[in-house]
Design a protein around this motif. Structure first.
Motif, PDB file in Angstrom:
ATOM      1  N   LYS A   1       9.708   4.612   8.093  1.00  0.00           N
ATOM      2  CA  LYS A   1      10.935   4.569   7.278  1.00  0.00           C
ATOM      3  C   LYS A   1      11.321   3.126   6.961  1.00  0.00           C
ATOM      4  N   LYS A   2      11.146   2.255   7.938  1.00  0.00           N
ATOM      5  CA  LYS A   2      11.489   0.844   7.755  1.00  0.00           C
ATOM      6  C   LYS A   2      10.627   0.199   6.666  1.00  0.00           C
ATOM      7  N   ILE A   3       9.328   0.559   6.637  1.00  0.00           N
ATOM      8  CA  ILE A   3       8.437   0.030   5.600  1.00  0.00           C
ATOM      9  C   ILE A   3       8.829   0.580   4.232  1.00  0.00           C
ATOM     10  N   ALA A   4       9.120   1.882   4.171  1.00  0.00           N
ATOM     11  CA  ALA A   4       9.541   2.478   2.890  1.00  0.00           C
ATOM     12  C   ALA A   4      10.801   1.802   2.369  1.00  0.00           C
ATOM     13  N   ASP A   5      11.685   1.427   3.272  1.00  0.00           N
ATOM     14  CA  ASP A   5      12.942   0.798   2.875  1.00  0.00           C
ATOM     15  C   ASP A   5      12.778  -0.656   2.444  1.00  0.00           C
ATOM     16  N   THR A   6      11.565  -1.219   2.602  1.00  0.00           N
ATOM     17  CA  THR A   6      11.339  -2.581   2.096  1.00  0.00           C
ATOM     18  C   THR A   6      11.271  -2.600   0.572  1.00  0.00           C
ATOM     19  N   LEU A   7      11.073  -1.444  -0.040  1.00  0.00           N
ATOM     20  CA  LEU A   7      11.058  -1.353  -1.503  1.00  0.00           C
ATOM     21  C   LEU A   7      12.481  -1.444  -2.034  1.00  0.00           C
TER      22      LEU A   7
ATOM     23  N   PRO B   1       6.131  -5.892 -10.253  1.00  0.00           N
ATOM     24  CA  PRO B   1       7.269  -6.760  -9.922  1.00  0.00           C
ATOM     25  C   PRO B   1       7.517  -6.895  -8.420  1.00  0.00           C
ATOM     26  N   GLU B   2       6.948  -5.964  -7.649  1.00  0.00           N
ATOM     27  CA  GLU B   2       7.204  -5.989  -6.205  1.00  0.00           C
ATOM     28  C   GLU B   2       5.996  -5.454  -5.429  1.00  0.00           C
ATOM     29  N   PHE B   3       5.793  -6.032  -4.261  1.00  0.00           N
ATOM     30  CA  PHE B   3       4.661  -5.666  -3.406  1.00  0.00           C
ATOM     31  C   PHE B   3       5.150  -5.751  -1.972  1.00  0.00           C
ATOM     32  N   THR B   4       5.017  -4.659  -1.223  1.00  0.00           N
ATOM     33  CA  THR B   4       5.378  -4.696   0.191  1.00  0.00           C
ATOM     34  C   THR B   4       4.265  -4.016   0.981  1.00  0.00           C
ATOM     35  N   GLY B   5       4.228  -4.285   2.276  1.00  0.00           N
ATOM     36  CA  GLY B   5       3.221  -3.580   3.062  1.00  0.00           C
ATOM     37  C   GLY B   5       2.852  -4.281   4.345  1.00  0.00           C
ATOM     38  N   MET B   6       1.942  -3.638   5.062  1.00  0.00           N
ATOM     39  CA  MET B   6       1.549  -4.083   6.390  1.00  0.00           C
ATOM     40  C   MET B   6       0.151  -4.677   6.386  1.00  0.00           C
ATOM     41  N   PHE B   7       0.058  -5.870   6.979  1.00  0.00           N
ATOM     42  CA  PHE B   7      -1.190  -6.617   7.116  1.00  0.00           C
ATOM     43  C   PHE B   7      -1.413  -6.932   8.595  1.00  0.00           C
ATOM     44  N   GLN B   8      -2.574  -7.468   8.894  1.00  0.00           N
ATOM     45  CA  GLN B   8      -2.740  -8.141  10.170  1.00  0.00           C
ATOM     46  C   GLN B   8      -1.693  -9.262  10.190  1.00  0.00           C
ATOM     47  N   LYS B   9      -1.019  -9.439  11.314  1.00  0.00           N
ATOM     48  CA  LYS B   9       0.119 -10.354  11.372  1.00  0.00           C
ATOM     49  C   LYS B   9      -0.224 -11.759  10.882  1.00  0.00           C
TER      50      LYS B   9
ATOM     51  N   PRO C   1      -6.040   4.859  15.915  1.00  0.00           N
ATOM     52  CA  PRO C   1      -6.082   4.171  17.201  1.00  0.00           C
ATOM     53  C   PRO C   1      -5.367   2.823  17.107  1.00  0.00           C
ATOM     54  N   PRO C   2      -4.924   2.262  18.241  1.00  0.00           N
ATOM     55  CA  PRO C   2      -4.246   0.966  18.210  1.00  0.00           C
ATOM     56  C   PRO C   2      -5.212  -0.143  17.808  1.00  0.00           C
ATOM     57  N   PRO C   3      -4.833  -1.005  16.869  1.00  0.00           N
ATOM     58  CA  PRO C   3      -5.689  -2.157  16.530  1.00  0.00           C
ATOM     59  C   PRO C   3      -5.630  -3.181  17.670  1.00  0.00           C
ATOM     60  N   LYS C   4      -6.541  -4.134  17.652  1.00  0.00           N
ATOM     61  CA  LYS C   4      -6.579  -5.142  18.704  1.00  0.00           C
ATOM     62  C   LYS C   4      -5.654  -6.322  18.406  1.00  0.00           C
ATOM     63  N   VAL C   5      -4.955  -6.245  17.281  1.00  0.00           N
ATOM     64  CA  VAL C   5      -4.068  -7.338  16.862  1.00  0.00           C
ATOM     65  C   VAL C   5      -2.695  -6.785  16.502  1.00  0.00           C
ATOM     66  N   GLN C   6      -1.723  -7.681  16.427  1.00  0.00           N
ATOM     67  CA  GLN C   6      -0.404  -7.292  15.942  1.00  0.00           C
ATOM     68  C   GLN C   6      -0.424  -7.229  14.423  1.00  0.00           C
ATOM     69  N   SER C   7       0.516  -6.492  13.881  1.00  0.00           N
ATOM     70  CA  SER C   7       0.616  -6.348  12.433  1.00  0.00           C
ATOM     71  C   SER C   7       1.928  -6.949  11.949  1.00  0.00           C
ATOM     72  N   GLY C   8       1.990  -7.245  10.667  1.00  0.00           N
ATOM     73  CA  GLY C   8       3.198  -7.812  10.088  1.00  0.00           C
ATOM     74  C   GLY C   8       3.474  -7.229   8.718  1.00  0.00           C
ATOM     75  N   VAL C   9       4.739  -7.008   8.414  1.00  0.00           N
ATOM     76  CA  VAL C   9       5.141  -6.451   7.121  1.00  0.00           C
ATOM     77  C   VAL C   9       5.802  -7.551   6.285  1.00  0.00           C
ATOM     78  N   LEU C  10       5.405  -7.639   5.039  1.00  0.00           N
ATOM     79  CA  LEU C  10       5.971  -8.650   4.136  1.00  0.00           C
ATOM     80  C   LEU C  10       6.444  -8.004   2.843  1.00  0.00           C
ATOM     81  N   ARG C  11       7.178  -8.801   2.087  1.00  0.00           N
ATOM     82  CA  ARG C  11       7.601  -8.369   0.752  1.00  0.00           C
ATOM     83  C   ARG C  11       7.403  -9.511  -0.230  1.00  0.00           C
ATOM     84  N   LEU C  12       6.808  -9.185  -1.370  1.00  0.00           N
ATOM     85  CA  LEU C  12       6.636 -10.143  -2.463  1.00  0.00           C
ATOM     86  C   LEU C  12       7.470  -9.667  -3.651  1.00  0.00           C
ATOM     87  N   ILE C  13       8.329 -10.541  -4.163  1.00  0.00           N
ATOM     88  CA  ILE C  13       9.119 -10.215  -5.348  1.00  0.00           C
ATOM     89  C   ILE C  13       8.733 -11.194  -6.453  1.00  0.00           C
ATOM     90  N   ARG C  14       8.279 -10.645  -7.564  1.00  0.00           N
ATOM     91  CA  ARG C  14       7.783 -11.480  -8.653  1.00  0.00           C
ATOM     92  C   ARG C  14       8.873 -12.405  -9.179  1.00  0.00           C
TER      93      ARG C  14
END
Length: 287
Positions: A41-47, A154-162, A203-216
């Motif tokens: 829900k938190k990721i969806a709300d980044t839009l 105009p907008e890009f959000t999502g989860m990457f490797q941290k 399965p759990p990845p071996k690294v932490q993840s991070g969520v970002l937002r890009l606004i054009r």
């Protein structure tokens, strides 16, 4: 003891979807399915939904994030390479979530490789946002394709490797500031939003993840040759330990140009605006 209590509280606060996921995660596709409803829900709300009503979700998997995107007043295209995921989203997902999967006008599932897909065929030339829990092995390529299609995104959000998410949002002067940082920030305002821990994936990845937002940015066309700008940035960071005087030798600049102060610096010392100014200067002396 204190650390143990913290972990216990975290486990209690985490609201998870069904432990037994309907789609099996596949290692060769880099899949790590999000199972935490709160994070979804938190990721969806980044839009922000400012200026657009269309969304492409890349790698929907079991639809944990999809469900929360569909609760918004948007049209959604969920795009995945995984046939098993496509079958689930087209059938069982709609049956399990009839309130959010309204009809085929609002929700469309496409079995395709985003990196190869012709985005001009979607949303009848309207703008759209991109979001998702991106496969880490192609996340940078997803960003580059977004830049190529920035006139419609105009907008890009999502989860990457941290570390990748942090790098994209990093400013000059940092050791992690690089090609992705400069190219993305030339066209988008980048913001690192929050960190996601491995325990919320299956399965759990071996690294932490991070969520970002890009606004054009309002002005997302550069005042210089954009192909040359990309070439200058990539060449400079290709030998990031060298000064620009040495790393940009391939551009065959005259001796007077190479005496400018900027050429005594290393690429991570230059801001995005300084890279644009450098490209503009190179363009002038080469014309």
């Amino acid at each position: 003891m204190r650390h143990h209590k913290k972990n216990k509280k975290y486990a209690q606060d985490t609201k998870s979807s069904s432990e037994k996921t309907p789609v099996r995660a596949k290692k060769h596709l880099g899949q790590h399915f999000l199972k935490d409803e709160n994070i979804a829900k938190k990721i969806a709300d980044t839009l922000t939904l400012k200026g657009y009503t269309n969304v492409i979700e890349i790698g929907p998997g079991t639809g944990v994030l999809t469900k929360y995107i569909l609760m918004k007043d948007v049209q959604v295209v969920a795009m995945d390479l995984d046939e098993e995921s496509i079958v689930y989203l087209n059938h069982s997902f709609a049956l399990e979530h009839p309130k959010v999967v309204k009809n085929n006008v609002n929700f469309r599932v496409i079995e395709a490789d985003f990196l190869k897909y012709d985005l001009s065929t979607l949303f009848t030339n309207e703008e759209f946002a991109i979001t998702g829990n991106f496969p880490y092995n192609i996340s940078s390529q997803i960003v580059f394709k977004t830049l190529e299609n920035r006139d419609r995104i105009p907008e890009f959000t999502g989860m990457f490797q941290k570390e990748v998410a942090k790098r994209i949002c990093e400013k000059e002067g940092s050791k992690t500031y690089g090609i992705l940082s400069v190219l993305v920030q030339a066209f988008y305002d980048a913001e690192y939003l929050f960190t996601v821990h491995p325990e919320v994936f299956d399965p759990p990845p071996k690294v932490q993840s991070g969520v970002l937002r890009l606004i054009r940015k309002k002005e997302y066309s550069l005042p210089c040759d954009e192909k040359l700008f990309f070439a200058v940035v990539k060449t400079a960071f290709g030998q990031r330990r060298k000064t620009l005087r040495n790393s940009l030798k391939a551009f065959q600049l005259d001796e007077e140009t190479k005496t400018l102060n900027v050429f005594s610096q290393r690429p991570e010392q230059l801001s995005v605006d300084e890279f644009i100014a450098l490209t503009t200067h190179i363009q002038k002396v080469r014309s």
